[in-house]
Scaffold this active site. Structure first.
Site, PDB file in Angstrom:
ATOM      1  N   LYS A  84       0.848  -1.128  -0.016  1.00 35.94           N
ATOM      2  CA  LYS A  84       0.065   0.007  -0.112  1.00 35.94           C
ATOM      3  C   LYS A  84       0.896   1.128   0.077  1.00 35.94           C
ATOM      4  CE  LYS A  84      -3.706  -2.511   1.966  1.00 35.94           C
ATOM      5  NZ  LYS A  84      -4.095  -3.262   3.325  1.00 35.94           N
ATOM      6  N   GLN A 144      -4.553  -2.158   9.677  1.00 32.25           N
ATOM      7  CA  GLN A 144      -4.644  -3.388   8.999  1.00 32.25           C
ATOM      8  C   GLN A 144      -5.095  -4.366   9.837  1.00 32.25           C
ATOM      9  OE1 GLN A 144      -3.538  -3.890   6.047  1.00 32.25           O
ATOM     10  NE2 GLN A 144      -3.704  -6.107   5.858  1.00 32.25           N
ATOM     11  N   ASP A 162     -11.195   2.743   4.474  1.00 29.85           N
ATOM     12  CA  ASP A 162     -11.378   1.150   4.431  1.00 29.85           C
ATOM     13  C   ASP A 162     -12.854   0.831   4.455  1.00 29.85           C
ATOM     14  OD1 ASP A 162      -9.777  -0.807   4.345  1.00 29.85           O
ATOM     15  OD2 ASP A 162      -9.726  -1.079   6.490  1.00 29.85           O
TER      16      ASP A 162
HETATM   17  N1  GUN Z   1      -7.189  -7.287   6.236  1.00 30.66           N
HETATM   18  C1  GUN Z   1      -7.465  -7.933   4.949  1.00 30.66           C
HETATM   19  N2  GUN Z   1      -8.307  -7.231   4.284  1.00 30.66           N
HETATM   20  C2  GUN Z   1      -8.229  -6.020   4.874  1.00 30.66           C
HETATM   21  C3  GUN Z   1      -8.916  -4.901   4.498  1.00 30.66           C
HETATM   22  O1  GUN Z   1      -9.496  -4.817   3.385  1.00 30.66           O
HETATM   23  N3  GUN Z   1      -8.707  -3.889   5.116  1.00 30.66           N
HETATM   24  C4  GUN Z   1      -7.981  -3.668   6.445  1.00 30.66           C
HETATM   25  N4  GUN Z   1      -7.938  -2.817   7.283  1.00 30.66           N
HETATM   26  N5  GUN Z   1      -7.382  -5.078   6.765  1.00 30.66           N
HETATM   27  C5  GUN Z   1      -7.577  -6.173   6.204  1.00 30.66           C
END
Ligand code: GUN
Length: 284
Positions: free
Chosen positions: A53, A97, A120
């Site tokens: 990211k 995350q 998110d």
């Molecule tokens: N872990 C796996 N997929 C995601 C997601 O879409 N957002 C977040 N914050 N953590 C994740």
């Protein structure tokens, strides 16, 4: 028959170019876009996702800020960082995350994020907007899957979409999104998991099957209606190799299929970038 590849990497590349143009426009008017990420613990796959990211942000001119806490961090340590990022005018989007280490209250952390910075789409207020069909930031993986199917002209509207898995980041919000009366959605949706009676039969009735179970090889050719679209959104790692929920033999039967690498993952990240740019554009 060989299935058409649902090439997420290619589509994400196009979407990122658009986002990059919008970042450049912001920068030319003296504004920047910024993403803050929070990682707790030392799960290698989570660390890898967060790193990707940041690479995306860097390549598109988005500032990114990262906080990495050890697995011994407390709930209030995490919340203090969320509070700080909420107050930081250089940060327009915050991503915590998931999953957080066991014992942490994930919902409380997500609720603490300023909903305007929730790139998110997992804050209860934004999930509520999704339920009501109101505009708001959509969870990245579900939104990315809808875009991927739309771009490949996979028939979804009026079709039966079977979603395997009911997690917070994919299955549950994807089911809501797919059922909404909007372009590329408008589907009859079933959400299943392995505890459901007649699991295989239900999956086999899907015109579109999306697996977000995180169980390698769970979906086999015997469970797929010939010509169906099959999307692997569940990830797991073994010895550093990314594994798919979709068994290799499905490719011979499906009409469309995501590749093991370069399917849903790049789309999730492109959506995160897009949500971050949108959040930055909204700040005057
Ligand atoms: N872990 C796996 N997929 C995601 C997601 O879409 N957002 C977040 N914050 N953590 C994740």
């Amino acid at each position: 028959m060989s299935a058409e590849l649902l090439d997420g990497a290619k589509l994400a590349g196009r979407m990122n170019m658009e986002s990059g143009d919008r970042v450049a426009r912001l920068l030319s008017s003296g504004r920047a876009a910024g993403l803050g990420t929070i990682l707790v613990g030392d799960d290698p796959s989570s660390a890898r996702y967060v790193a990707m990211k940041h690479t995306d942000c860097e390549s598109l001119g988005i500032s990114s800020f990262h906080e990495h806490l050890s697995s011994s961090a407390t709930q209030s340590d995490v919340e203090a960082i969320v509070d700080r990022m909420n107050a930081d005018p250089n940060i327009h989007g915050i991503l915590v995350q998931l999953p957080l280490p066991e014992g942490m209250n994930q919902e409380e952390v997500l609720q603490r994020i300023n909903p305007n910075k929730d790139v998110d789409g997992l804050h209860p207020l934004n999930l509520g907007k999704l339920v009501m069909g109101e505009p708001g930031p959509l969870p990245c993986t579900p939104a990315g899957i809808v875009e991927l199917l739309l771009a490949h002209r996979v028939p979804v509207e009026g079709q039966h979409v079977v979603i395997i898995g009911r997690g917070l980041t994919v299955g549950r919000p994807l089911a809501l999104l797919m059922a909404l009366p909007r372009r590329g959605c408008n589907a009859a949706v079933s959400v299943v998991h392995r505890g459901v009676e007649n699991f295989s039969q239900i999956v086999r009735s899907g015109d579109v099957v999306i697996s977000a179970a995180g169980s390698p090889g769970l979906v086999t050719a015997a469970m797929i209606k010939p010509g169906a679209a099959v999307v692997g959104a569940g990830t797991s790692f073994s010895e550093g190799r990314l594994l798919s929920d979709i068994a290799d033999d499905v490719e011979n039967l499906a009409g469309w299929i995501t590749p093991r690498i370069g399917g849903v993952g790049p789309m999730t990240r492109a959506m995160l970038v897009r949500n971050t740019v949108l959040a930055a554009e909204k700040v005057r």
